[in-house]
Design a protein around this motif. Structure first.
Motif, mmCIF file in Angstrom:
data_model
loop_
_atom_site.group_PDB
_atom_site.id
_atom_site.type_symbol
_atom_site.label_atom_id
_atom_site.label_comp_id
_atom_site.label_asym_id
_atom_site.label_seq_id
_atom_site.Cartn_x
_atom_site.Cartn_y
_atom_site.Cartn_z
ATOM 1 N N THR A 63 0.831 -1.203 0.000
ATOM 2 C CA THR A 63 0.000 0.000 0.000
ATOM 3 C C THR A 63 0.867 1.255 0.000
ATOM 4 O OG1 THR A 63 -0.138 0.041 2.421
ATOM 5 C CG2 THR A 63 -1.899 -1.117 1.229
ATOM 6 N N TYR A 64 0.364 2.275 -0.674
ATOM 7 C CA TYR A 64 0.989 3.596 -0.718
ATOM 8 C C TYR A 64 -0.054 4.597 -0.274
ATOM 9 C CZ TYR A 64 2.914 7.872 -2.943
ATOM 10 O OH TYR A 64 3.370 9.150 -3.202
ATOM 11 N N ARG A 65 0.188 5.206 0.891
ATOM 12 C CA ARG A 65 -0.688 6.252 1.396
ATOM 13 C C ARG A 65 0.018 7.594 1.232
ATOM 14 N NH1 ARG A 65 -4.956 4.012 4.053
ATOM 15 N NH2 ARG A 65 -5.566 6.033 4.904
ATOM 16 N N LEU A 66 -0.655 8.520 0.542
ATOM 17 C CA LEU A 66 -0.140 9.858 0.329
ATOM 18 C C LEU A 66 -1.072 10.839 1.019
ATOM 19 C CD1 LEU A 66 1.805 11.839 -1.072
ATOM 20 C CD2 LEU A 66 0.294 11.751 -3.080
ATOM 21 N N GLU A 67 -0.526 11.563 1.989
ATOM 22 C CA GLU A 67 -1.313 12.514 2.783
ATOM 23 C C GLU A 67 -2.538 11.826 3.384
ATOM 24 O OE1 GLU A 67 -1.816 15.497 -0.272
ATOM 25 O OE2 GLU A 67 -0.082 16.624 0.468
ATOM 26 N N GLY A 68 -2.338 10.586 3.854
ATOM 27 C CA GLY A 68 -3.381 9.841 4.541
ATOM 28 C C GLY A 68 -4.339 9.090 3.638
ATOM 29 N N ARG A 69 -4.152 9.205 2.332
ATOM 30 C CA ARG A 69 -5.075 8.592 1.365
ATOM 31 C C ARG A 69 -4.392 7.430 0.657
ATOM 32 N NH1 ARG A 69 -7.501 12.049 -3.766
ATOM 33 N NH2 ARG A 69 -9.244 10.681 -4.319
ATOM 34 N N ASP A 70 -5.057 6.280 0.610
ATOM 35 C CA ASP A 70 -4.501 5.118 -0.082
ATOM 36 C C ASP A 70 -4.637 5.342 -1.586
ATOM 37 O OD1 ASP A 70 -3.679 2.722 -1.097
ATOM 38 O OD2 ASP A 70 -5.042 1.475 0.082
ATOM 39 N N VAL A 71 -3.536 5.779 -2.217
ATOM 40 C CA VAL A 71 -3.603 6.131 -3.636
ATOM 41 C C VAL A 71 -3.447 4.908 -4.538
ATOM 42 C CG1 VAL A 71 -2.887 8.531 -3.348
ATOM 43 C CG2 VAL A 71 -1.141 6.751 -3.567
ATOM 44 N N THR A 72 -3.107 3.761 -3.968
ATOM 45 C CA THR A 72 -3.004 2.550 -4.795
ATOM 46 C C THR A 72 -4.373 2.062 -5.250
ATOM 47 O OG1 THR A 72 -2.901 1.242 -2.760
ATOM 48 C CG2 THR A 72 -0.828 1.738 -3.833
ATOM 49 N N THR A 73 -5.433 2.505 -4.590
ATOM 50 C CA THR A 73 -6.784 2.058 -4.948
ATOM 51 C C THR A 73 -7.478 3.006 -5.926
ATOM 52 O OG1 THR A 73 -7.791 3.234 -3.078
ATOM 53 C CG2 THR A 73 -7.019 0.982 -2.676
ATOM 54 N N LEU A 74 -6.818 4.113 -6.277
ATOM 55 C CA LEU A 74 -7.453 5.107 -7.136
ATOM 56 C C LEU A 74 -7.441 4.664 -8.598
ATOM 57 C CD1 LEU A 74 -5.939 8.427 -5.702
ATOM 58 C CD2 LEU A 74 -8.055 7.264 -5.040
ATOM 59 N N SER A 75 -8.405 5.164 -9.357
ATOM 60 C CA SER A 75 -8.437 4.916 -10.793
ATOM 61 C C SER A 75 -7.322 5.723 -11.462
ATOM 62 C CB SER A 75 -9.788 5.349 -11.367
ATOM 63 O OG SER A 75 -9.896 6.767 -11.341
ATOM 64 N N PRO A 76 -6.968 5.395 -12.707
ATOM 65 C CA PRO A 76 -5.952 6.187 -13.415
ATOM 66 C C PRO A 76 -6.288 7.673 -13.480
ATOM 67 C CG PRO A 76 -6.310 4.121 -14.572
ATOM 68 C CD PRO A 76 -7.340 4.184 -13.480
ATOM 69 N N ASP A 77 -7.559 8.017 -13.711
ATOM 70 C CA ASP A 77 -7.947 9.430 -13.764
ATOM 71 C C ASP A 77 -7.790 10.098 -12.403
ATOM 72 O OD1 ASP A 77 -8.518 9.275 -16.440
ATOM 73 O OD2 ASP A 77 -10.696 9.134 -16.188
ATOM 74 N N GLU A 78 -8.144 9.380 -11.339
ATOM 75 C CA GLU A 78 -7.995 9.930 -9.987
ATOM 76 C C GLU A 78 -6.522 10.106 -9.635
ATOM 77 O OE1 GLU A 78 -11.978 8.194 -7.702
ATOM 78 O OE2 GLU A 78 -10.244 6.874 -8.011
ATOM 79 N N GLN A 79 -5.696 9.152 -10.035
ATOM 80 C CA GLN A 79 -4.252 9.287 -9.798
ATOM 81 C C GLN A 79 -3.693 10.479 -10.564
ATOM 82 O OE1 GLN A 79 -2.007 5.686 -10.436
ATOM 83 N NE2 GLN A 79 -2.526 4.923 -8.411
ATOM 84 N N ALA A 80 -4.143 10.671 -11.808
ATOM 85 C CA ALA A 80 -3.680 11.800 -12.607
ATOM 86 C C ALA A 80 -4.043 13.129 -11.949
ATOM 87 C CB ALA A 80 -4.274 11.729 -14.014
ATOM 88 N N GLU A 81 -5.222 13.191 -11.332
ATOM 89 C CA GLU A 81 -5.650 14.402 -10.628
ATOM 90 C C GLU A 81 -4.742 14.697 -9.439
ATOM 91 O OE1 GLU A 81 -8.347 17.658 -9.800
ATOM 92 O OE2 GLU A 81 -8.000 16.420 -11.571
ATOM 93 N N VAL A 82 -4.434 13.670 -8.655
ATOM 94 C CA VAL A 82 -3.521 13.833 -7.517
ATOM 95 C C VAL A 82 -2.146 14.264 -8.019
ATOM 96 C CG1 VAL A 82 -2.328 12.644 -5.633
ATOM 97 C CG2 VAL A 82 -4.753 12.174 -6.069
ATOM 98 N N ARG A 83 -1.678 13.607 -9.065
ATOM 99 C CA ARG A 83 -0.348 13.879 -9.614
ATOM 100 C C ARG A 83 -0.229 15.328 -10.079
ATOM 101 N NH1 ARG A 83 -0.288 9.507 -12.581
ATOM 102 N NH2 ARG A 83 -0.978 10.516 -14.486
ATOM 103 N N SER A 84 -1.260 15.830 -10.747
ATOM 104 C CA SER A 84 -1.176 17.178 -11.318
ATOM 105 C C SER A 84 -1.214 18.274 -10.259
ATOM 106 C CB SER A 84 -2.292 17.392 -12.345
ATOM 107 O OG SER A 84 -3.559 17.409 -11.708
ATOM 108 N N HIS A 85 -1.844 18.001 -9.122
ATOM 109 C CA HIS A 85 -2.013 19.038 -8.105
ATOM 110 C C HIS A 85 -1.057 18.909 -6.917
ATOM 111 C CE1 HIS A 85 -5.870 19.588 -10.230
ATOM 112 N NE2 HIS A 85 -5.812 20.816 -9.757
ATOM 113 N N ARG A 86 -0.543 17.714 -6.646
ATOM 114 C CA ARG A 86 0.230 17.515 -5.416
ATOM 115 C C ARG A 86 1.699 17.164 -5.642
ATOM 116 N NH1 ARG A 86 -1.560 20.251 -2.158
ATOM 117 N NH2 ARG A 86 -0.759 19.071 -0.381
ATOM 118 N N ILE A 87 2.063 16.812 -6.891
ATOM 119 C CA ILE A 87 3.406 16.294 -7.150
ATOM 120 C C ILE A 87 4.029 17.034 -8.320
ATOM 121 C CG2 ILE A 87 4.778 14.235 -7.689
ATOM 122 C CD1 ILE A 87 2.386 12.553 -6.682
#
Length: 235
Positions: A63-87
Motif C-alpha cells: 500500500t501507498y498512502r499519500l497525505e493519509g489517502r490510499d492512492v493505490t486504490t485510485l483509478s488512473p484518472d484519480e491518480q492523474a488528478e492527484v499527480r497534477s495538483h500535489r506532485i
C-alpha cells in the motif's frame, strides 16, 4: 501523520520467462517537508521507487498512502488528478516540449488544469522572474542553455504549487557550477516547506540531503536520518 507511507511494496517486471523484483518488501515513511536522497547502484530500484511515488507506476503488492489517502486504490484518472495538483517532477533530461517557448512550457500544467488565462499569465510571469528567466520567456528549449532548461523544468514542476517535488538526477546533465545553482533552487523550495525527494548517484548531492535512503537489489538497506551540512558550497 506521515506525508508518504509505503508498506510492503512489491514491484515485479516480467522479462521473457523470468521475473525481476525491482522493489521487494519495501516499507518507509517520509514526513512533510523532508529532504531525502535515494541512493544506490544502477538497477537497485531507485527510479522504480520514484515512479511509484509519483503515481507513474503501480505496485504489484503493498500500500501507498499519500497525505493519509490510499492512492493505490485510485483509478488512473484519480491518480492523474492527484499527480497534477500535489506532485512536481524534475528529470535529468528536462522533458520540455520542443516547439513551446519557456513561458508556454511553464504554463502547460496550468492550462491542462483549466486555470483561467489571466491567472495563468500572472503565475507564469512571476515564475519566470523568480527563476531568473524573464528575458528568456519567448525562447524555445533549443535556444536555452542546459541550466536555463532545467530552470524552466523546475518552474513548470512547481507552477501548480505541489506539496512534493520528485527529482531524478536533476543535475546529471549539467556542469558543476550550473548543477550547484539548480541544487540551490531545489533546496530553496524545500526550505519553503515543499517535500524534496532526489534520486542521485552524486555523493556530493546525496550528502546535502537531511536523510539518505540506500537501496540495493530492490530493497532498502540503510536509512540515514542524520542532518547534512546546510552550506551551499561544494568541496
Amino acid at each position: 501523520m506521515a506525508q508518504i507511507e509505503l508498506r510492503g511494496i512489491e514491484r515485479v517486471f516480467k522479462l521473457g520467462d523470468s521475473e525481476v523484483h525491482a522493489l521487494h518488501e519495501l516499507s518507509v515513511s517520509i514526513e512533510t517537508g523532508e529532504y531525502v536522497a535515494i541512493m544506490g547502484p544502477s538497477g537497485s530500484g531507485k527510479s522504480t521507487l520514484l515512479n511509484l511515488l509519483g503515481l507513474l507506476d503501480r505496485p504489484n503488492a503493498g500500500t501507498y498512502r499519500l497525505e493519509g489517502r490510499d492512492v493505490t486504490t485510485l483509478s488512473p484518472d484519480e491518480q492523474a488528478e492527484v499527480r497534477s495538483h500535489r506532485i512536481g517532477f524534475v528529470f535529468q533530461s528536462f522533458h520540455l516540449v520542443p516547439r513551446l517557448t519557456a513561458a508556454e512550457n511553464i504554463a502547460l500544467p496550468l492550462m491542462l488544469a483549466g486555470v483561467p488565462p489571466a491567472e495563468r499569465r500572472s503565475r507564469v510571469t512571476k515564475a519566470l522572474k523568480d527563476f531568473g528567466l524573464d528575458t528568456r520567456a519567448g525562447h524555445r528549449p533549443d535556444e536555452l542553455s542546459g541550466g536555463q532548461r532545467q530552470r524552466v523544468a523546475i518552474a513548470r514542476a512547481t507552477i501548480m504549487r505541489p506539496a512534493m517535488i520528485l527529482a531524478d538526477e536533476p543535475t546529471g546533465n549539467l556542469d558543476r557550477a550550473t548543477g550547484q545553482d539548480v541544487t540551490a533552487l531545489l533546496e530553496g523550495l524545500n526550505a519553503g516547506g515543499v517535500t524534496l525527494i532526489v534520486v542521485t548517484h552524486d555523493p556530493v548531492m546525496g550528502s546535502r540531503a537531511r536523510r539518505r535512503l540506500m537501496m540495493e537489489d530492490g530493497m532498502l538497506t540503510h536509512d540515514d536520518g542524520s542532518p547534512a551540512v546546510p552550506s551551499l558550497q561544494y568541496d
